[in-house]
Design an enzyme around this catalytic site. Sequence first.
Site, PDB file in Angstrom:
ATOM      1  N   ARG A 180       3.943  -0.207   6.232  1.00 43.18           N
ATOM      2  CA  ARG A 180       2.559  -0.671   6.793  1.00 43.18           C
ATOM      3  C   ARG A 180       2.042   0.398   7.994  1.00 43.18           C
ATOM      4  O   ARG A 180       1.004   0.051   8.535  1.00 43.18           O
ATOM      5  CB  ARG A 180       2.732  -1.985   7.361  1.00 43.18           C
ATOM      6  CG  ARG A 180       3.129  -3.061   6.465  1.00 43.18           C
ATOM      7  CD  ARG A 180       2.078  -3.165   5.419  1.00 43.18           C
ATOM      8  NE  ARG A 180       2.642  -4.244   4.271  1.00 43.18           N
ATOM      9  CZ  ARG A 180       3.355  -3.690   3.366  1.00 43.18           C
ATOM     10  NH1 ARG A 180       3.859  -2.565   3.174  1.00 43.18           N
ATOM     11  NH2 ARG A 180       4.099  -4.771   2.536  1.00 43.18           N
ATOM     12  N   SER A 229      -0.812 -11.154   5.401  1.00 39.59           N
ATOM     13  CA  SER A 229       0.244 -11.482   6.639  1.00 39.59           C
ATOM     14  C   SER A 229      -0.259 -10.917   7.909  1.00 39.59           C
ATOM     15  O   SER A 229      -0.538  -9.829   8.220  1.00 39.59           O
ATOM     16  CB  SER A 229       1.616 -10.597   6.213  1.00 39.59           C
ATOM     17  OG  SER A 229       2.164 -11.256   4.922  1.00 39.59           O
ATOM     18  N   GLU A 299       0.405  -6.990  12.009  1.00 39.96           N
ATOM     19  CA  GLU A 299       0.196  -6.202  10.913  1.00 39.96           C
ATOM     20  C   GLU A 299      -1.406  -6.110  10.679  1.00 39.96           C
ATOM     21  O   GLU A 299      -1.950  -5.004  10.415  1.00 39.96           O
ATOM     22  CB  GLU A 299       0.900  -6.658   9.579  1.00 39.96           C
ATOM     23  CG  GLU A 299       0.541  -6.040   8.117  1.00 39.96           C
ATOM     24  CD  GLU A 299       1.112  -6.179   7.082  1.00 39.96           C
ATOM     25  OE1 GLU A 299       2.242  -6.647   7.074  1.00 39.96           O
ATOM     26  OE2 GLU A 299       0.767  -6.274   5.830  1.00 39.96           O
TER      27      GLU A 299
HETATM   28  C1  LIG Z   1      -4.673 -12.611   0.429  1.00 40.88           C
HETATM   29  C2  LIG Z   1      -4.176 -11.307   1.108  1.00 40.88           C
HETATM   30  C3  LIG Z   1      -2.770 -10.594   0.418  1.00 40.88           C
HETATM   31  C4  LIG Z   1      -2.614  -9.551   0.923  1.00 40.88           C
HETATM   32  N1  LIG Z   1      -1.195  -8.891   0.542  1.00 40.88           N
HETATM   33  C5  LIG Z   1      -0.761  -7.907   0.944  1.00 40.88           C
HETATM   34  C6  LIG Z   1       0.498  -7.379   0.355  1.00 40.88           C
HETATM   35  O1  LIG Z   1       1.143  -7.853  -0.513  1.00 40.88           O
HETATM   36  N2  LIG Z   1       0.809  -6.215   0.632  1.00 40.88           N
HETATM   37  C7  LIG Z   1       0.018  -5.438   1.758  1.00 40.88           C
HETATM   38  O2  LIG Z   1       0.641  -4.222   2.119  1.00 40.88           O
HETATM   39  N3  LIG Z   1      -0.985  -5.913   2.306  1.00 40.88           N
HETATM   40  C8  LIG Z   1      -1.477  -7.098   1.774  1.00 40.88           C
HETATM   41  N4  LIG Z   1      -2.868  -7.657   2.365  1.00 40.88           N
HETATM   42  C9  LIG Z   1      -3.368  -6.853   3.394  1.00 40.88           C
HETATM   43  C10 LIG Z   1      -4.619  -5.875   2.791  1.00 40.88           C
HETATM   44  O3  LIG Z   1      -5.165  -6.146   1.656  1.00 40.88           O
HETATM   45  C11 LIG Z   1      -3.981  -4.276   2.727  1.00 40.88           C
HETATM   46  O4  LIG Z   1      -3.610  -3.781   4.258  1.00 40.88           O
HETATM   47  C12 LIG Z   1      -5.172  -3.680   2.287  1.00 40.88           C
HETATM   48  O5  LIG Z   1      -4.645  -2.258   1.981  1.00 40.88           O
HETATM   49  C13 LIG Z   1      -6.327  -3.225   3.324  1.00 40.88           C
HETATM   50  O6  LIG Z   1      -7.370  -2.634   2.504  1.00 40.88           O
HETATM   51  P1  LIG Z   1      -8.861  -2.761   2.841  1.00 40.88           P
HETATM   52  O7  LIG Z   1      -9.627  -2.080   2.253  1.00 40.88           O
HETATM   53  O8  LIG Z   1      -9.315  -4.253   3.009  1.00 40.88           O
HETATM   54  O9  LIG Z   1      -8.765  -2.221   4.389  1.00 40.88           O
HETATM   55  P2  LIG Z   1      -9.599  -2.844   5.910  1.00 40.88           P
HETATM   56  O10 LIG Z   1      -8.908  -3.962   6.282  1.00 40.88           O
HETATM   57  O11 LIG Z   1     -10.690  -2.635   5.856  1.00 40.88           O
HETATM   58  O12 LIG Z   1      -9.072  -1.737   6.859  1.00 40.88           O
HETATM   59  C14 LIG Z   1      -7.590  -1.648   7.230  1.00 40.88           C
HETATM   60  C15 LIG Z   1      -7.337  -0.206   8.127  1.00 40.88           C
HETATM   61  O13 LIG Z   1      -7.616   0.693   7.086  1.00 40.88           O
HETATM   62  C16 LIG Z   1      -8.429   1.657   7.565  1.00 40.88           C
HETATM   63  N5  LIG Z   1      -9.343   2.052   6.604  1.00 40.88           N
HETATM   64  C17 LIG Z   1      -9.880   1.492   5.520  1.00 40.88           C
HETATM   65  N6  LIG Z   1     -10.438   2.173   4.592  1.00 40.88           N
HETATM   66  C18 LIG Z   1     -10.252   3.588   5.134  1.00 40.88           C
HETATM   67  C19 LIG Z   1     -10.507   5.053   4.674  1.00 40.88           C
HETATM   68  N7  LIG Z   1     -11.137   5.321   3.586  1.00 40.88           N
HETATM   69  N8  LIG Z   1     -10.184   5.898   5.480  1.00 40.88           N
HETATM   70  C20 LIG Z   1      -9.477   5.745   6.544  1.00 40.88           C
HETATM   71  N9  LIG Z   1      -9.002   4.338   7.160  1.00 40.88           N
HETATM   72  C21 LIG Z   1      -9.339   3.487   6.479  1.00 40.88           C
HETATM   73  C22 LIG Z   1      -9.364   0.631   8.525  1.00 40.88           C
HETATM   74  O14 LIG Z   1      -9.784   1.485   9.683  1.00 40.88           O
HETATM   75  C23 LIG Z   1      -8.436  -0.109   9.151  1.00 40.88           C
HETATM   76  O15 LIG Z   1      -7.703   0.171  10.448  1.00 40.88           O
HETATM   77  C24 LIG Z   1      -3.092  -8.836   2.129  1.00 40.88           C
HETATM   78  C25 LIG Z   1      -4.546  -9.286   2.254  1.00 40.88           C
HETATM   79  C26 LIG Z   1      -4.982 -10.543   2.057  1.00 40.88           C
HETATM   80  C27 LIG Z   1      -6.256 -11.123   2.344  1.00 40.88           C
END
Ligand SMILES: Cc1cc2nc3c(=O)[nH]c(=O)nc-3n(C[C@H](O)[C@H](O)[C@H](O)COP(=O)(O)OP(=O)(O)OC[C@H]3O[C@@H](n4cnc5c(N)ncnc54)[C@H](O)[C@@H]3O)c2cc1C
Length: 308
Positions: A180, A229, A299
């Site tokens: 992560r 999570s 996380e």
């Molecule tokens: C129902 C649910 C289930 C999930 N299951 C999992 C799972 O099984 N495994 C898992 O690992 N995660 C899981 N997640 C968490 C999440 O979906 C992941 O961490 C996902 O990768 C976050 O992507 P995001 O685009 O929503 O990022 P955001 O939440 O918008 O941002 C997360 C971080 O990434 C950075 N970021 C985003 N885009 C960029 C970019 N282009 N350049 C630089 N930094 C960037 C942001 O600044 C921030 O620090 C889950 C979430 C939910 C709601």
Amino acid sequence: MASLLTAEDRAALSGHFADRVAFDEPLAPYTWWRIGGPADALVCVDSNADAAFVLRLCFKRRLPWFVLGLGSNVLVGDGGIRGLVLRLGGSFGELDVRDEGPVVAVAAGASVQLALLTAQAASKGALGVESLAGIPGSVGGALFMNAGTDREIGEFVREVWVHTLTKPDVHPVGVQYYYRHTTLARDAIVARVTLAFERGDPAAVRASMQERLVRRKRTQPVGQPNAGSCFRNPPGAKAGALIESVGAKGWRSGGAEVSALHANFIVNVANAKALDVTTLLARVRRAVRDACDVDLQLEVHLVGEFVA
Ligand SMILES: Cc1cc2nc3c(=O)[nH]c(=O)nc-3n(C[C@H](O)[C@H](O)[C@H](O)COP(=O)(O)OP(=O)(O)OC[C@H]3O[C@@H](n4cnc5c(N)ncnc54)[C@H](O)[C@@H]3O)c2cc1C
């Protein structure tokens, strides 16, 4: 909280982005938790040229910025975020999935939804892509978090291109991947990535993906606003099991509740504030530390100002 932007900053942003910049824009609608105060400016960054422009502007005017993906792993404070919040779109949404001999090769812009990438790659038989199925983020967010389940996205990465403050034009970087988190610089904007998967039987990959999606629906509160999570799994243990063992399921603070379905999820049941969520996070953490002698690590990323 007072905006950091001067009239001159606003004029420079409006001059380049026109109606693609919104000032004092509430961020709750842009997050999975549906929580968060306003950004001084929410900017739609649609191209490499836009990204380079915005970084040069931030450098020149000493403005902070934050890249928001699909908001599925962030808790934005009730006071919002000072400076610029960047959302990628336009050419960052390009996706190409193709056969390269024994490999399924994927080129994806950072704003591509992981759901689209996994569906297209699975239909080509990309082995291992099922581990990313059901993660509701963007490619940029997934890369930044090294998202995954039994296998993580970093395992499949060939190349990553970014924009940074010191090198605003898009360029490739080497990245190492951990549970992560990664060695990506905190100021890096992920622009695009290429991935490579060993090619297998598309029907088998799709079936495995389907099975995992069904399991998620059964075990996670998918119908309620949440951010997945909240805590990382500590070495050799599951955060959800530890939280459940202290009886936290159903604990409530304001409009936020520890999910009855999955103890490591906090759900927004009634217009929760960020303060409600942080209060619950602290209570859960304290209870697990006292009862299990384990210090849980967050996380989810807490961003912005938590005092409204
Ligand atoms: C129902 C649910 C289930 C999930 N299951 C999992 C799972 O099984 N495994 C898992 O690992 N995660 C899981 N997640 C968490 C999440 O979906 C992941 O961490 C996902 O990768 C976050 O992507 P995001 O685009 O929503 O990022 P955001 O939440 O918008 O941002 C997360 C971080 O990434 C950075 N970021 C985003 N885009 C960029 C970019 N282009 N350049 C630089 N930094 C960037 C942001 O600044 C921030 O620090 C889950 C979430 C939910 C709601």
